[in-house]
Motif scaffolding. Structure first.
Motif, mmCIF file in Angstrom:
data_model
loop_
_atom_site.group_PDB
_atom_site.id
_atom_site.type_symbol
_atom_site.label_atom_id
_atom_site.label_comp_id
_atom_site.label_asym_id
_atom_site.label_seq_id
_atom_site.Cartn_x
_atom_site.Cartn_y
_atom_site.Cartn_z
ATOM 1 N N HIS A 96 0.843 -1.187 0.000
ATOM 2 C CA HIS A 96 0.000 0.000 0.000
ATOM 3 C C HIS A 96 0.890 1.252 0.000
ATOM 4 O O HIS A 96 1.151 1.860 1.044
ATOM 5 C CB HIS A 96 -0.941 0.000 1.210
ATOM 6 N N PHE A 97 1.406 1.603 -1.157
ATOM 7 C CA PHE A 97 2.233 2.794 -1.295
ATOM 8 C C PHE A 97 2.047 3.394 -2.682
ATOM 9 O O PHE A 97 1.567 2.739 -3.608
ATOM 10 C CB PHE A 97 3.721 2.476 -1.054
ATOM 11 N N PRO A 117 -2.138 -4.493 -7.436
ATOM 12 C CA PRO A 117 -3.234 -3.535 -7.641
ATOM 13 C C PRO A 117 -3.396 -2.539 -6.489
ATOM 14 O O PRO A 117 -3.971 -1.464 -6.685
ATOM 15 C CB PRO A 117 -4.471 -4.426 -7.766
ATOM 16 N N GLU A 118 -2.876 -2.888 -5.310
ATOM 17 C CA GLU A 118 -3.036 -1.976 -4.174
ATOM 18 C C GLU A 118 -2.094 -0.769 -4.249
ATOM 19 O O GLU A 118 -2.241 0.196 -3.492
ATOM 20 C CB GLU A 118 -2.848 -2.720 -2.841
ATOM 21 N N ARG A 169 3.141 -2.700 -15.544
ATOM 22 C CA ARG A 169 3.441 -4.047 -15.024
ATOM 23 C C ARG A 169 3.328 -4.076 -13.494
ATOM 24 O O ARG A 169 2.830 -5.049 -12.909
ATOM 25 C CB ARG A 169 4.850 -4.474 -15.448
ATOM 26 N N ILE A 170 3.817 -3.022 -12.854
ATOM 27 C CA ILE A 170 3.758 -2.971 -11.386
ATOM 28 C C ILE A 170 2.311 -2.898 -10.910
ATOM 29 O O ILE A 170 1.913 -3.599 -9.964
ATOM 30 C CB ILE A 170 4.576 -1.765 -10.853
#
Length: 394
Positions: free
Chosen positions: A107-108, A141-142, A135-136
């Motif tokens: 979560h960043f 997805p968070e 890609r990241i």
């Protein structure tokens, strides 16, 4: 994640033109010296304006980082993953794996910052940024993209090998020690002079030091305090030859023969003469003091001019315009403050006049020094002949 390399960033060295390699070589030499005492096998190499530290087998990560954080010339230490170029898909997979290992909490916000130093790479920097960002986001997805104030910056440098890193550990900055000559530091047990030594070494100057000891008025603990301070700053400056001068007889003679309000100025003039003697013996190019304008009576403009008069080489005062709190903050940063405030007095604080002169007249000083006659020369020579030199290394 176990890193096998550090990417070392420097700043000022990059603008040195044709002489840059000399500064890079000096930096590599200082890094090698710093890493000698760290557990592990380290290999340092230069490549295309970059310096890498590569580790072989197990090593002390924290010890290596701490050692490099004491090397002037380094502005950033980047734990880096070095990859061979096997195409963008493989690179993207390695970046995903890197993120998964280094950031358990996804979560960043992030930004991809690609630099294509090797121009034959098929994707341009902006294309790498966009495609790697996709890609990241697909893999995690968070996460969210923030190109203005990202919490994490993923740096990808396309060179002979591809560099991937996201952490930049601050270094001390400055210039590598040994690139700007040598100077003699007048080192006392106070707060200011160790900071002055640190500041001047940060500009690439090699340091030796002179300390004035006055037994029995100053104790062996006071001398050990100065040795300890020299050890602390030698983490940054490299080895220091500390000249311990027995100043008792000179100080007592001045105390007996001269007006007490001028004692500090005359005493400091003879300290400067002795320090300059050892500076010349050791091929130094100047003296360093921790003086700051107006801090005490001996540091007014008039007092500094009276002190300077006896010197034939330059006197560098890196703290001249600092206030005390600024000096204390640097002392705390280099871990010298707690040692500096230990209650063991140096010779400058033993014989202090109640009302020291703040605007000394050179004519008056010269007249008073004539009272010292030839005996002062003999005492000075004895101090030179009996000096103790202690080799200090962190």
């Amino acid at each position: 994640m176990t890193y096998k390399a550090f990417l070392i960033k420097y700043a000022e060295i990059a603008i040195k033109g044709k002489n840059r390699y000399l500064f890079e070589d000096a930096l590599v030499s200082q890094m090698n010296h710093a890493l000698k005492k760290v557990d592990g096998t380290f290999h340092i190499r230069k490549e295309q304006g970059r310096i890498y530290v590569e580790m072989e087998g197990e090593y002390d990560y924290d010890g290596a980082v701490e050692a490099l954080q004491h090397v002037f010339g380094i502005v950033g230490i980047c734990p880096v993953v070095l990859l061979e170029d096997e195409g963008f898909d493989v690179l993207a997979g390695e970046v995903i794996r890197y993120i998964d290992e280094v950031y358990p909490d996804k979560h960043f916000t992030f930004k991809v910052n690609a630099r294509r130093a090797r121009k034959n790479y098929p994707l341009e920097s902006m294309e790498i940024n966009a495609q790697m960002g996709e890609r990241i986001l697909e893999a995690f997805p968070e996460t969210r993209v923030d190109v203005h104030k990202p919490q994490v910056m993923f740096n990808i440098e396309i060179r002979n090998q591809i560099n991937v890193y996201s952490t930049v550990i601050p270094g001390p900055g400055g210039m590598p020690v040994g690139t700007n000559g040598k100077a003699m530091l007048l080192l006392s047990g106070g707060i200011d002079s160790p900071v002055a030594g640190y500041m001047i070494a940060k500009r690439g100057v090699t340091i030796d030091a002179t300390y004035f000891h006055a037994p029995p008025y100053t104790s062996e603990r006071a001398k050990q305090k100065v040795v300890d301070l020299a050890k602390i700053i030698s983490k940054y400056t490299g080895p220091i030859n500390l000249h311990v001068v027995n100043f008792t007889d000179i100080q007592l003679y001045i105390y007996e023969q001269c007006p007490h309000e001028e004692l500090t100025i005359i005493m400091r003039r003879y300290m400067m003469k002795l320090a300059e003697h050892f500076a010349k013996e050791n091929k130094c190019l100047g003296l360093i003091t921790g003086e700051s304008i107006g801090q005490v009576a001996s540091q007014t403009m008039q007092s500094l001019a009276a002190t300077n008069e006896v010197c034939t080489m330059p006197v560098y005062r890196p703290l001249i315009g600092f206030d005390k709190q600024e000096i204390v903050e640097i002392s705390e940063k280099i871990d010298a403050y707690e040692t500096s405030i230990l209650p063991y007095e140096d010779c400058c604080t033993i014989f202090v006049a109640k009302h020291p002169v703040t605007k000394p007249s050179l004519n008056v000083i010269h007249n008073d020094e004539r009272k010292l006659s030839e005996k002062i020369d003999a005492l000075m020579q004895e101090a030179i002949d009996t000096v103790e030199v202690i080799h200090i290394e962190a």
